[in-house]
Design a protein around this motif. Structure first.
Motif, mmCIF file in Angstrom:
data_model
loop_
_atom_site.group_PDB
_atom_site.id
_atom_site.type_symbol
_atom_site.label_atom_id
_atom_site.label_comp_id
_atom_site.label_asym_id
_atom_site.label_seq_id
_atom_site.Cartn_x
_atom_site.Cartn_y
_atom_site.Cartn_z
ATOM 1 N N GLY A 29 16.081 6.101 2.322
ATOM 2 C CA GLY A 29 17.357 6.787 2.495
ATOM 3 C C GLY A 29 17.537 7.538 3.795
ATOM 4 N N GLY A 30 16.474 7.792 4.538
ATOM 5 C CA GLY A 30 16.621 8.555 5.778
ATOM 6 C C GLY A 30 15.480 8.298 6.741
ATOM 7 N N ASN A 31 15.590 8.891 7.926
ATOM 8 C CA ASN A 31 14.559 8.711 8.955
ATOM 9 C C ASN A 31 13.932 10.042 9.360
ATOM 10 O OD1 ASN A 31 16.709 9.822 10.298
ATOM 11 N ND2 ASN A 31 16.927 8.178 11.811
ATOM 12 N N ARG A 32 13.923 10.964 8.450
ATOM 13 C CA ARG A 32 13.384 12.305 8.725
ATOM 14 C C ARG A 32 11.864 12.255 8.894
ATOM 15 N NH1 ARG A 32 11.594 16.439 5.314
ATOM 16 N NH2 ARG A 32 12.103 15.146 3.488
ATOM 17 N N ILE A 33 11.374 12.989 9.904
ATOM 18 C CA ILE A 33 9.941 13.165 10.107
ATOM 19 C C ILE A 33 9.641 14.662 9.995
ATOM 20 C CG2 ILE A 33 7.981 12.919 11.678
ATOM 21 C CD1 ILE A 33 9.013 10.263 10.683
ATOM 22 N N PRO A 34 8.905 15.086 8.980
ATOM 23 C CA PRO A 34 8.558 16.508 8.850
ATOM 24 C C PRO A 34 7.820 17.014 10.089
ATOM 25 C CG PRO A 34 8.091 15.327 6.825
ATOM 26 C CD PRO A 34 8.411 14.293 7.845
ATOM 27 N N LEU A 81 8.590 4.770 8.195
ATOM 28 C CA LEU A 81 7.534 4.625 9.199
ATOM 29 C C LEU A 81 6.436 5.665 9.023
ATOM 30 C CD1 LEU A 81 9.660 3.797 12.366
ATOM 31 C CD2 LEU A 81 8.245 2.232 11.016
ATOM 32 N N LEU A 82 6.703 6.677 8.210
ATOM 33 C CA LEU A 82 5.653 7.650 7.878
ATOM 34 C C LEU A 82 4.776 7.066 6.785
ATOM 35 C CD1 LEU A 82 4.915 10.557 8.810
ATOM 36 C CD2 LEU A 82 6.022 11.364 6.729
ATOM 37 N N ILE A 83 5.406 6.637 5.700
ATOM 38 C CA ILE A 83 4.729 5.904 4.636
ATOM 39 C C ILE A 83 5.800 5.102 3.905
ATOM 40 C CG2 ILE A 83 4.851 7.803 2.952
ATOM 41 C CD1 ILE A 83 2.019 6.819 1.977
ATOM 42 N N GLU A 84 5.469 3.887 3.539
ATOM 43 C CA GLU A 84 6.437 2.935 2.987
ATOM 44 C C GLU A 84 6.425 2.985 1.462
ATOM 45 O OE1 GLU A 84 8.937 1.133 2.144
ATOM 46 O OE2 GLU A 84 8.885 -0.079 3.974
ATOM 47 N N LEU A 85 7.467 3.615 0.889
ATOM 48 C CA LEU A 85 7.514 3.816 -0.563
ATOM 49 C C LEU A 85 7.767 2.525 -1.333
ATOM 50 C CD1 LEU A 85 9.586 7.123 -0.846
ATOM 51 C CD2 LEU A 85 7.116 6.826 -0.592
ATOM 52 N N ASN A 86 8.227 1.494 -0.666
ATOM 53 C CA ASN A 86 8.565 0.247 -1.348
ATOM 54 C C ASN A 86 7.454 -0.799 -1.213
ATOM 55 O OD1 ASN A 86 10.554 -1.049 -2.981
ATOM 56 N ND2 ASN A 86 11.145 -2.345 -1.252
ATOM 57 N N ARG A 87 6.237 -0.349 -0.938
ATOM 58 C CA ARG A 87 5.090 -1.249 -0.858
ATOM 59 C C ARG A 87 3.990 -0.749 -1.779
ATOM 60 N NH1 ARG A 87 8.386 -3.959 0.679
ATOM 61 N NH2 ARG A 87 8.776 -4.808 2.758
ATOM 62 N N SER A 88 3.147 -1.681 -2.215
ATOM 63 C CA SER A 88 2.038 -1.304 -3.081
ATOM 64 C C SER A 88 0.978 -0.550 -2.274
ATOM 65 C CB SER A 88 1.429 -2.550 -3.731
ATOM 66 O OG SER A 88 0.989 -3.461 -2.742
ATOM 67 N N PRO A 89 0.123 0.206 -2.947
ATOM 68 C CA PRO A 89 -0.837 1.068 -2.224
ATOM 69 C C PRO A 89 -1.771 0.332 -1.272
ATOM 70 C CG PRO A 89 -0.685 1.731 -4.517
ATOM 71 C CD PRO A 89 0.099 0.453 -4.395
ATOM 72 N N ARG A 90 -2.042 -0.928 -1.531
ATOM 73 C CA ARG A 90 -2.965 -1.674 -0.668
ATOM 74 C C ARG A 90 -2.249 -2.630 0.289
ATOM 75 N NH1 ARG A 90 -5.567 -0.928 -5.493
ATOM 76 N NH2 ARG A 90 -7.658 -0.014 -5.355
ATOM 77 N N HIS A 91 -0.940 -2.527 0.356
ATOM 78 C CA HIS A 91 -0.191 -3.422 1.237
ATOM 79 C C HIS A 91 -0.470 -3.090 2.706
ATOM 80 C CE1 HIS A 91 3.219 -5.505 3.102
ATOM 81 N NE2 HIS A 91 3.285 -6.210 1.994
ATOM 82 N N ALA A 92 -0.520 -4.130 3.525
ATOM 83 C CA ALA A 92 -0.848 -3.948 4.943
ATOM 84 C C ALA A 92 0.172 -3.077 5.663
ATOM 85 C CB ALA A 92 -0.940 -5.315 5.625
ATOM 86 N N ARG A 93 1.410 -3.013 5.159
ATOM 87 C CA ARG A 93 2.448 -2.233 5.808
ATOM 88 C C ARG A 93 2.760 -0.935 5.081
ATOM 89 N NH1 ARG A 93 6.907 -6.713 7.939
ATOM 90 N NH2 ARG A 93 5.452 -7.923 9.239
ATOM 91 N N LEU A 94 1.853 -0.487 4.260
ATOM 92 C CA LEU A 94 2.049 0.821 3.625
ATOM 93 C C LEU A 94 2.183 1.894 4.702
ATOM 94 C CD1 LEU A 94 2.090 2.558 1.002
ATOM 95 C CD2 LEU A 94 -0.391 2.785 1.270
#
Length: 259
Positions: A29-34, A81-94
């Motif tokens: 939903g957004g591109n925010r970086i804490p 780009l911080l962490i990919e919520l739509n990928r499984s924990p072991r996915h290469a693009r997590l």
């Protein structure tokens, strides 16, 4: 959650009508970086503002769906780009190239601070809704870039689902037909631009819940529409009105057993 009635058909037969509880989610939903992680993205504002950083328009669509259906909304505005919520924990693009080599401790921190709380909250709500006697219809709102790697995406809307799940197949079929009535100028494709069974949150949730208890649909909208002003609002309204249409019992099929 509201109780609605979905009349779907499985393998040519009319399904038994069951109360459905809706849940809306938006993983990109957004591109925010804490602030604690901004050093990792120094000089990379352009990529954060691109389709790689988030799904433009997806959160607006998700909010409209949640309001129209009086459904709970789970949304994340931290960049994928911080962490990919739509990928499984072991996915290469997590993790992206910005966080992949940032150290195991930081990656674990991202997992525990953003990924696990979000996904656990959605899964817990689904489980509780099913326990209350409702079937869950989970609509995950996304958008896609009009062109990727030189290839033009030939669709305005994509409906992603698991073809092996009769309820998902039936709902997407009816939704596509209804979109054709409400917005005949839009090109709607099934399982495009991605396969509905590819690695993703709905795919994970299907392993957790049966097809009689859980329907997971990813709604994908071409991002070119999100920048078109009044027509963007009209598209969102068409998505919602066509969904309502698709959810109405099909009296012409009742009792016939025929598609």
């Amino acid at each position: 959650m509201p109780a609605l009635h979905t009349a779907g058909r499985r393998d040519g037969a009319v399904n038994v009508t069951k109360d459905d509880g809706f849940l809306i989610s938006c993983e990109h939903g957004g591109n925010r970086i804490p602030a604690a992680y901004r050093r990792l993205f120094a000089g990379h504002g352009q990529v954060l503002r691109s389709h790689r950083g988030y799904d433009p328009g997806a959160l607006r669509m998700a909010r409209d769906l949640a309001a129209a259906l009086a459904a709970p909304l789970h949304a994340c505005t931290v960049s994928r780009l911080l962490i990919e919520l739509n990928r499984s924990p072991r996915h290469a693009r997590l993790y992206s190239e910005f966080t992949r080599d940032a150290g195991a401790e930081l990656r674990r921190e991202l997992l525990e601070r953003y990924y696990l709380p979000y996904r656990d909250a959605v899964e817990t709500r689904i489980g509780a809704t099913i326990a209350s006697g409702l079937r869950v219809v989970h609509l995950s709102s996304h958008s896609f870039t009009p062109e990727l790697d030189g290839a033009v995406r030939d669709a305005d809307i994509g409906l992603l689902y698991d073809p092996r799940r009769g309820g998902e197949r039936a709902l997407c079929r009816e939704w596509r037909l209804a979109l054709g009535r409400h917005a005949p100028g839009l090109k709607v494709r099934m399982n495009y631009p991605y396969a509905g069974t590819a690695d993703g949150f709905t795919t994970y949730l299907r392993r957790r819940f049966t097809g009689t208890d859980y329907l997971g649909i990813e709604l994908e909208i071409n991002q070119r529409h999100a920048a078109l002003g009044p027509s963007w609002r009209a598209l969102r309204e068409a998505v919602i009105s066509s969904l309502r249409d698709a959810l109405q019992p099909r009296h012409d099929d009742a009792g016939t057993g025929h598609a």
